[in-house]
Design a protein around this motif. Structure first.
Motif, mmCIF file in Angstrom:
data_model
loop_
_atom_site.group_PDB
_atom_site.id
_atom_site.type_symbol
_atom_site.label_atom_id
_atom_site.label_comp_id
_atom_site.label_asym_id
_atom_site.label_seq_id
_atom_site.Cartn_x
_atom_site.Cartn_y
_atom_site.Cartn_z
ATOM 1 N N PRO A 1 -5.200 8.885 -3.335
ATOM 2 C CA PRO A 1 -4.770 8.565 -1.972
ATOM 3 C C PRO A 1 -4.894 9.734 -1.007
ATOM 4 O O PRO A 1 -5.309 9.555 0.129
ATOM 5 N N GLU A 2 -4.559 10.956 -1.427
ATOM 6 C CA GLU A 2 -4.656 12.089 -0.506
ATOM 7 C C GLU A 2 -6.098 12.426 -0.158
ATOM 8 O O GLU A 2 -6.368 13.098 0.826
ATOM 9 N N THR B 1 -4.389 3.438 -0.507
ATOM 10 C CA THR B 1 -4.119 3.459 0.930
ATOM 11 C C THR B 1 -4.568 2.189 1.644
ATOM 12 O O THR B 1 -4.064 1.881 2.707
ATOM 13 N N SER C 1 1.002 0.224 -5.434
ATOM 14 C CA SER C 1 0.392 -0.774 -4.560
ATOM 15 C C SER C 1 0.185 -2.044 -5.364
ATOM 16 O O SER C 1 0.070 -2.010 -6.595
ATOM 17 N N SER D 1 -6.513 5.010 6.045
ATOM 18 C CA SER D 1 -5.613 3.898 6.388
ATOM 19 C C SER D 1 -4.210 4.392 6.552
ATOM 20 O O SER D 1 -3.763 5.272 5.892
ATOM 21 N N LEU E 1 0.835 -1.199 0.000
ATOM 22 C CA LEU E 1 0.000 0.000 0.000
ATOM 23 C C LEU E 1 0.866 1.244 0.000
ATOM 24 O O LEU E 1 2.091 1.163 0.118
ATOM 25 N N LYS E 2 0.237 2.380 -0.074
ATOM 26 C CA LYS E 2 0.948 3.657 -0.032
ATOM 27 C C LYS E 2 1.888 3.721 1.173
ATOM 28 O O LYS E 2 3.024 4.169 1.064
ATOM 29 N N SER E 3 1.416 3.241 2.321
ATOM 30 C CA SER E 3 2.216 3.296 3.555
ATOM 31 C C SER E 3 3.478 2.438 3.494
ATOM 32 O O SER E 3 4.377 2.607 4.321
ATOM 33 N N GLU F 1 -9.956 1.200 -0.091
ATOM 34 C CA GLU F 1 -10.736 1.676 -1.216
ATOM 35 C C GLU F 1 -11.657 0.586 -1.775
ATOM 36 O O GLU F 1 -11.288 -0.573 -1.845
ATOM 37 N N ASN G 1 -8.189 9.989 0.518
ATOM 38 C CA ASN G 1 -8.660 8.766 1.147
ATOM 39 C C ASN G 1 -7.624 8.294 2.168
ATOM 40 O O ASN G 1 -7.060 7.242 2.041
ATOM 41 N N GLU G 2 -7.382 9.084 3.186
ATOM 42 C CA GLU G 2 -6.282 8.830 4.121
ATOM 43 C C GLU G 2 -6.708 8.077 5.380
ATOM 44 O O GLU G 2 -6.046 8.141 6.395
#
Length: 133
Positions: free
Chosen positions: A127-128, A113, A37, A133, A29-31, A116, A130-131
């Motif tokens: 992503p920005e 993230t 992803s 997560s 994921l983004k993290s 979704e 939908n933060e």
């Protein structure tokens, strides 16, 4: 180095079951800071979903099952079977239909993230936007 096993995702926050009926295991994921992803998505037999990733580019590799993708711009249909990759390089509106259970490896840029699911357009939010997560 990251090692991720599907058994570690099953039943956790990185297993997403959509109201439409598909299940997605979110490996990266983004993290995870990889710049993309990567998911395994499972479509049950007969599921047909209209999608439009207007905010993402997606590449999908089928390793199990059969289905069909329809390009909604041209109405062109393509068979999906093991060994097939399709890339939505123009944010293509499409319909994916599973004839048998489809197992797909999906890569998104920008990365998602984690939680979704498709919105009314068949897209994921940026992503920005939908933060959670």
């Amino acid at each position: 180095m990251k090692i991720v096993r599907i058994e570690d995702l099953t039943g956790g926050e990185r297993e997403v079951i959509s109201p439409a009926g598909w299940t997605s295991f979110r490996f990266l994921l983004k993290s995870d800071n990889m710049g993309f992803s990567m998911h395994e998505t499972v479509f049950p037999p007969g599921l047909e979903v209209q999608m439009w990733y207007k905010n993402h580019l997606e590449a999908v590799y089928c390793y199990q099952g059969t289905g069909e993708i329809t390009d909604l711009e041209t109405d062109e249909k393509h068979d999906i079977k093991p060994g097939t990759l399709y890339a939505l390089d123009k944010h293509d509106r499409h319909i994916l239909k599973a004839h048998t259970e489809l197992r797909l490896v999906c890569t998104f840029n920008p990365p998602v993230t984690g939680r979704e699911i498709h919105d009314k357009d068949g897209a994921y939010a940026l992503p920005e936007q939908n933060e959670e997560s």
